[in-house]
Design an enzyme around this catalytic site. Structure first.
Site, mmCIF file in Angstrom:
data_model
loop_
_atom_site.group_PDB
_atom_site.id
_atom_site.type_symbol
_atom_site.label_atom_id
_atom_site.label_comp_id
_atom_site.label_asym_id
_atom_site.label_seq_id
_atom_site.Cartn_x
_atom_site.Cartn_y
_atom_site.Cartn_z
ATOM 1 N N THR A 1 -22.626 -69.104 29.529
ATOM 2 C CA THR A 1 -22.515 -69.188 31.125
ATOM 3 C C THR A 1 -23.186 -68.561 32.000
ATOM 4 O O THR A 1 -22.785 -68.493 33.382
ATOM 5 C CB THR A 1 -20.894 -69.100 31.400
ATOM 6 O OG1 THR A 1 -20.427 -67.506 30.961
ATOM 7 C CG2 THR A 1 -20.013 -69.961 30.563
ATOM 8 N N GLY B 1 -25.504 -67.659 34.955
ATOM 9 C CA GLY B 1 -26.031 -68.318 35.958
ATOM 10 C C GLY B 1 -24.858 -69.244 36.690
ATOM 11 O O GLY B 1 -25.159 -70.180 37.722
ATOM 12 N N THR B 2 -23.732 -69.193 36.382
ATOM 13 C CA THR B 2 -22.619 -70.067 36.801
ATOM 14 C C THR B 2 -22.522 -69.868 38.187
ATOM 15 O O THR B 2 -22.457 -70.807 39.059
ATOM 16 C CB THR B 2 -21.156 -69.609 36.149
ATOM 17 O OG1 THR B 2 -21.649 -69.786 34.720
ATOM 18 C CG2 THR B 2 -20.369 -70.804 36.238
ATOM 19 N N GLY B 3 -22.402 -68.753 38.736
ATOM 20 C CA GLY B 3 -21.980 -68.185 40.273
ATOM 21 C C GLY B 3 -23.352 -68.845 40.844
ATOM 22 O O GLY B 3 -22.954 -69.419 42.052
ATOM 23 N N CYS B 4 -24.439 -68.483 40.716
ATOM 24 C CA CYS B 4 -25.618 -69.118 41.396
ATOM 25 C C CYS B 4 -25.642 -70.438 41.478
ATOM 26 O O CYS B 4 -25.900 -71.143 42.708
ATOM 27 C CB CYS B 4 -26.990 -68.518 40.714
ATOM 28 S SG CYS B 4 -27.056 -66.598 40.309
ATOM 29 N N LYS C 1 -12.960 -67.638 43.529
ATOM 30 C CA LYS C 1 -13.246 -68.275 41.936
ATOM 31 C C LYS C 1 -12.364 -67.726 41.012
ATOM 32 O O LYS C 1 -12.535 -66.672 40.855
ATOM 33 C CB LYS C 1 -14.813 -68.058 41.611
ATOM 34 C CG LYS C 1 -15.860 -68.889 42.479
ATOM 35 C CD LYS C 1 -17.179 -68.716 42.159
ATOM 36 C CE LYS C 1 -17.562 -67.297 42.227
ATOM 37 N NZ LYS C 1 -19.004 -67.159 42.394
#
Length: 267
Positions: A209, A211-214, A178
């Site tokens: 933003t 919680g983007t990765g989860c 990412k």
């Protein structure tokens, strides 16, 4: 008797976010939004809000193992996603179970929170490398996690391929690097050693933003459960997350969450 058919099933193994923006809560919201049945194994509990993580507590290994046995032994899963696992023993327990599960596994190698708070014990990093990544179908590190896992530091888009190769050397089938923390357009690179796919997205002017990765990892797992191949699952997940980031909203005094229900609100 009901003739209803159960939707595809996706299991998340992660930590609970009391603020509702990341972790188990974000995973289940994503799964609902994308039309799959979400199930959960809670590995840790955090005290967390828009300002950061005030503390976390791991569940006992036997509690995590019992949850895994309960869900996988009866209901089963068509895809599995992992997030915060906190300690070496929990990584071991989860890796052992997922290696036998027979379902695609998406590993989000969570090391720190959005606010920079540590969510993985330093001594667990090597266990993550050697036990969990080899059972992963897709691993989704950000650039800090790439450096933590491999020592490779990415400073621009040209370094994404080297990062993917270093992550693949640890055993997963696919690496999704990412690139959202790089300057300019946000580009993610998906690579399996042969196929390379790049997923660009505009950089959005929105600080909310959390919680983007989860959310991205859960969306990938959901699309795998729906029957899509890895590149298509990632493309669809990226589109969903971009929309969720665009509509992220303020919550509390700090960084708010992405909007997991954005597609419903837009329809």
């Amino acid at each position: 008797m009901s003739g209803n058919v159960a939707p595809p099933r996706v299991l998340t193994v992660a930590g609970s976010d009391s603020g509702g923006g990341a972790g188990i809560q974000a995973d289940l919201k994503t799964m609902l939004a994308l039309g799959v049945h979400g199930m959960s194994v809670i590995a840790a509990v955090t005290a967390q809000n828009s300002l950061g993580v005030q503390g976390y507590w791991e569940l006992p290994p036997e509690a995590v193992r019992a949850q895994l046995d309960s869900v996988l032994g009866d209901i089963g899963a068509q895809a599995i996603k992992t997030g915060m696992l906190a300690s070496p023993v929990l990584v071991e327990v989860v890796a052992e179970a997922l290696g036998k599960a027979g379902a695609p596994v998406v590993v989000d190698p969570v090391g720190v929170s959005k606010h920079g708070d540590s969510l993985l014990a330093p001594e667990a990093v090597d266990t993550l490398r050697t036990r969990l990544l080899p059972v992963a179908t897709v691993v989704t590190p950000n650039l800090w996690e790439v450096e933590q896992l491999t020592g490779v530091k990415v400073v621009d888009e040209s370094g994404l391929r080297e990062a993917a190769e270093a992550v693949l050397a640890l055993g997963p089938k696919w690496a999704l690097i990412k690139g959202g923390h790089l300057p300019g357009e946000a580009v993610d690179l998906l690579y399996d050693g042969v196929e390379e796919h790049r997923f660009p997205a505009p950089r959005l002017d929105n600080r909310h933003t959390h919680g983007t990765g989860c959310t991205l990892a859960s969306a990938i797992a959901s699309h795998l459960a729906l029957g899509h191949a890895v590149p298509e699952a990632v493309a669809r997940a990226k589109s969903y997350v971009t929309g969720a980031i665009a509509r992220g909203f303020p919550l509390g005094a700090g960084i708010g969450p992405v909007d997991h229900a954005w597609s419903w609100r837009a329809s």
